[in-house]
Design an enzyme around this catalytic site. Structure first.
Site, PDB file in Angstrom:
ATOM      1  N   CYS A  51      -8.770  -5.765  -9.439  1.00 29.48           N
ATOM      2  CA  CYS A  51      -8.370  -4.766 -10.430  1.00 29.48           C
ATOM      3  C   CYS A  51      -7.925  -3.519  -9.652  1.00 29.48           C
ATOM      4  O   CYS A  51      -8.762  -2.801  -9.101  1.00 29.48           O
ATOM      5  CB  CYS A  51      -9.569  -4.472 -11.328  1.00 29.48           C
ATOM      6  SG  CYS A  51      -9.229  -3.355 -12.673  1.00 29.48           S
ATOM      7  N   CYS A 109      -7.461  -0.771   1.464  1.00 25.71           N
ATOM      8  CA  CYS A 109      -6.463  -1.280   2.391  1.00 25.71           C
ATOM      9  C   CYS A 109      -7.096  -1.458   3.767  1.00 25.71           C
ATOM     10  O   CYS A 109      -7.729  -0.543   4.290  1.00 25.71           O
ATOM     11  CB  CYS A 109      -5.291  -0.303   2.466  1.00 25.71           C
ATOM     12  SG  CYS A 109      -4.063  -0.750   3.722  1.00 25.71           S
ATOM     13  N   CYS A 136       0.840  -1.203   0.000  1.00 23.92           N
ATOM     14  CA  CYS A 136       0.000   0.000   0.000  1.00 23.92           C
ATOM     15  C   CYS A 136       0.875   1.253   0.000  1.00 23.92           C
ATOM     16  O   CYS A 136       1.756   1.400   0.845  1.00 23.92           O
ATOM     17  CB  CYS A 136      -0.897  -0.019   1.227  1.00 23.92           C
ATOM     18  SG  CYS A 136      -1.906   1.472   1.393  1.00 23.92           S
ATOM     19  N   CYS A 145       0.366   3.226   3.464  1.00 24.24           N
ATOM     20  CA  CYS A 145       0.810   2.804   4.798  1.00 24.24           C
ATOM     21  C   CYS A 145       1.870   1.705   4.769  1.00 24.24           C
ATOM     22  O   CYS A 145       2.375   1.310   5.816  1.00 24.24           O
ATOM     23  CB  CYS A 145      -0.375   2.354   5.644  1.00 24.24           C
ATOM     24  SG  CYS A 145      -1.059   0.766   5.127  1.00 24.24           S
ATOM     25  N   CYS A 183      -5.154   1.166   6.398  1.00 21.16           N
ATOM     26  CA  CYS A 183      -5.307   2.626   6.402  1.00 21.16           C
ATOM     27  C   CYS A 183      -6.576   3.100   5.703  1.00 21.16           C
ATOM     28  O   CYS A 183      -6.868   4.298   5.704  1.00 21.16           O
ATOM     29  CB  CYS A 183      -4.081   3.302   5.785  1.00 21.16           C
ATOM     30  SG  CYS A 183      -3.944   3.132   3.994  1.00 21.16           S
TER      31      CYS A 183
HETATM   32 ZN   LIG Z   1      -2.757   1.170   3.492  1.00 22.76          ZN
END
Ligand SMILES: [Zn+2]
Length: 131
Positions: free
Chosen positions: A120, A97, A49, A52, A100
């Site tokens: 996707c 995510c 990510c 984060c 976060c």
């Molecule tokens: Zn994240």
């Protein structure tokens, strides 16, 4: 947004992310298909990510979907969460995510085996680290 382990103010997100990342990850935007180099990333490694650092997808689960967006069979267990997205006159499953809350993309039930899922994902929402 719910209770996430990583919580930042809007101002902090704007400072951390590029304008394009902010539009996608905090504004539920979508990058132009084919615009992100990560779509063509084929080395072994880990996608994480951009908001984060949480590990999201292993390169072994990436496949070429032809959509212009990085596509994966399944995420690192527990790394993402989903919501129902009714925007743009469609019912889609939104992916974000789990750590976060940043928007990543959508998941569709038309992927290849073994999971038949197609995550996707916007390339700008991720960082890639080769093994
Ligand atoms: Zn994240």
């Amino acid at each position: 947004m719910g209770d996430y382990e990583v919580v930042r103010t809007d101002e902090e997100w704007r400072q951390l992310l590029t304008p394009e990342q902010y539009a996608v990850m905090r504004g539920h935007g979508t990058e132009r298909p084919g615009s992100c180099a990560l779509n063509h990333e084929k080395r072994p490694g880990l996608f994480s990510c951009a908001g984060c650092g949480q590990p999201l997808f292993q390169s072994t689960r990436k496949f070429e979907s032809g959509t212009g967006w990085p596509s994966f069979n399944d995420p690192v267990e527990g790394s993402v969460a989903t919501t129902v997205d009714r925007s743009h006159g469609m019912v889609r499953t939104e992916v974000h995510c789990a750590r976060c809350g940043s928007h990543l993309g959508h998941v569709f039930p038309d992927g290849p085996p073994p999971t038949h899922q197609r995550y996707c994902i916007n390339g700008v929402a991720m960082n890639f680290e080769a093994d």
